[in-house]
Design a protein around this motif. Structure first.
Motif, mmCIF file in Angstrom:
data_model
loop_
_atom_site.group_PDB
_atom_site.id
_atom_site.type_symbol
_atom_site.label_atom_id
_atom_site.label_comp_id
_atom_site.label_asym_id
_atom_site.label_seq_id
_atom_site.Cartn_x
_atom_site.Cartn_y
_atom_site.Cartn_z
ATOM 1 N N HIS A 111 -28.861 -26.231 -28.490
ATOM 2 C CA HIS A 111 -27.983 -26.200 -29.661
ATOM 3 C C HIS A 111 -28.299 -27.415 -30.541
ATOM 4 O O HIS A 111 -28.266 -28.557 -30.094
ATOM 5 C CB HIS A 111 -26.535 -26.236 -29.174
ATOM 6 N N ASP A 146 -27.252 -29.384 -33.889
ATOM 7 C CA ASP A 146 -26.188 -29.570 -34.881
ATOM 8 C C ASP A 146 -26.744 -30.236 -36.129
ATOM 9 O O ASP A 146 -27.060 -31.430 -36.127
ATOM 10 C CB ASP A 146 -25.073 -30.430 -34.283
ATOM 11 N N HIS A 178 -26.949 -24.814 -35.573
ATOM 12 C CA HIS A 178 -25.574 -24.743 -36.088
ATOM 13 C C HIS A 178 -25.521 -25.584 -37.362
ATOM 14 O O HIS A 178 -25.536 -26.814 -37.292
ATOM 15 C CB HIS A 178 -24.626 -25.287 -34.995
ATOM 16 N N MET A 183 -23.888 -27.289 -40.210
ATOM 17 C CA MET A 183 -22.637 -27.811 -40.782
ATOM 18 C C MET A 183 -23.005 -28.524 -42.064
ATOM 19 O O MET A 183 -23.026 -29.759 -42.145
ATOM 20 C CB MET A 183 -21.962 -28.747 -39.766
ATOM 21 N N ASP A 187 -17.730 -23.820 -29.201
ATOM 22 C CA ASP A 187 -18.415 -25.093 -29.429
ATOM 23 C C ASP A 187 -17.388 -26.189 -29.681
ATOM 24 O O ASP A 187 -16.627 -26.129 -30.643
ATOM 25 C CB ASP A 187 -19.355 -24.948 -30.638
#
Ligand SMILES: O=C(CO)[C@H](O)[C@H](O)COP(=O)(O)O
Ligand SMILES: [Fe+2]
Length: 218
Positions: A31, A33, A64, A66, A173
């Protein structure tokens, strides 16, 4: 769906990301970020680091995003070779187009919801997604406390997914640990992101095995 564990490299040493990837050969995903200091108050890494990571590991990357402008950037992560690219509903201005572009580039398309964002308004988008991501902390930082208030929404999301009849994964998450993962699994999640619970452990691979068996038990 079989339980999948996606360790978050946010809690790893950013100067040793290749080693962090190698430390978790039993991970289903890594994962990643991506934070831009606009959508969330933190700055991490972007496309060049993802491109280097892709060369350093064969574990698929679960990116992911953001970031304030996912419509502009998400397709590039898919084109670079990420296995999954997730955008936030709170940030996307053209989510249908962007999700389609992610899929067209060969990646799985994910849609993320912050803890206070309701899932029901996005039911009509289920045909466009391969994964729903329920944030169980406010996005921006690792090591935060799991928000139990999100559990009813995870249950409702599971109901919507089952009603839709597709093969949509339900990811959680934030604050996922040996202590909280069972509650997430019971609520219907099947993909579990864990940062500090994996990279804060003395043996990250063992921590993954423990998380996986706890989720499978639920
Ligand atoms: O998206 C995130 C934060 O915005 C991270 O993926 C998440 O917080 C993982 O870290 P931890 O498991 O330590 O909570
Ligand atoms: Fe994340």
């Amino acid at each position: 769906m079989a339980v999948q564990i996606s360790p978050s490299i946010l809690s790893a040493d950013f100067a040793r990301l290749a080693e962090a990837a190698a430390a978790v050969p039993n991970a289903d995903w890594l994962h990643v970020d991506v934070m831009d200091n606009h959508f969330v108050p933190n700055l991490t890494l972007g496309l060049p680091v993802v491109e280097s990571l892709l060369k350093a590991t064969s574990t698929p990357l679960d990116c992911h995003l953001m970031i304030e402008d996912p419509d502009r950037w998400a397709p590039a992560y898919a084109e670079a070779g990420a296995g999954s690219v997730t955008i936030h509903v709170e940030a996307a201005k053209a989510p249908v187009r962007t999700l389609r572009q992610i899929r067209a580039a060969g990646a799985r398309a994910g849609l993320a919801l912050n803890p206070a964002t309701a899932v029901e308004p996005y039911e009509d988008l289920l045909g466009e997604v391969d994964m729903l991501l329920m944030m169980t902390v406010e996005p921006g930082f690792g090591g935060q406390r799991f928000l139990d208030i999100v559990l009813p929404k995870i249950r409702r999301a599971r109901g919507l997914i089952d009603g839709h009849g597709g093969q949509i994964w339900l990811q959680v998450d934030g604050g996922v640990s040996a202590e909280t993962i069972e509650r997430c699994a019971e609520a219907g999640a099947d993909v579990f992101v864990a940062g500090s619970a994996v990279y804060g452990a003395a043996d990250p691979a063992r921590a993954i095995d423990e998380l996986r068996s706890a989720a499978e038990k639920a």
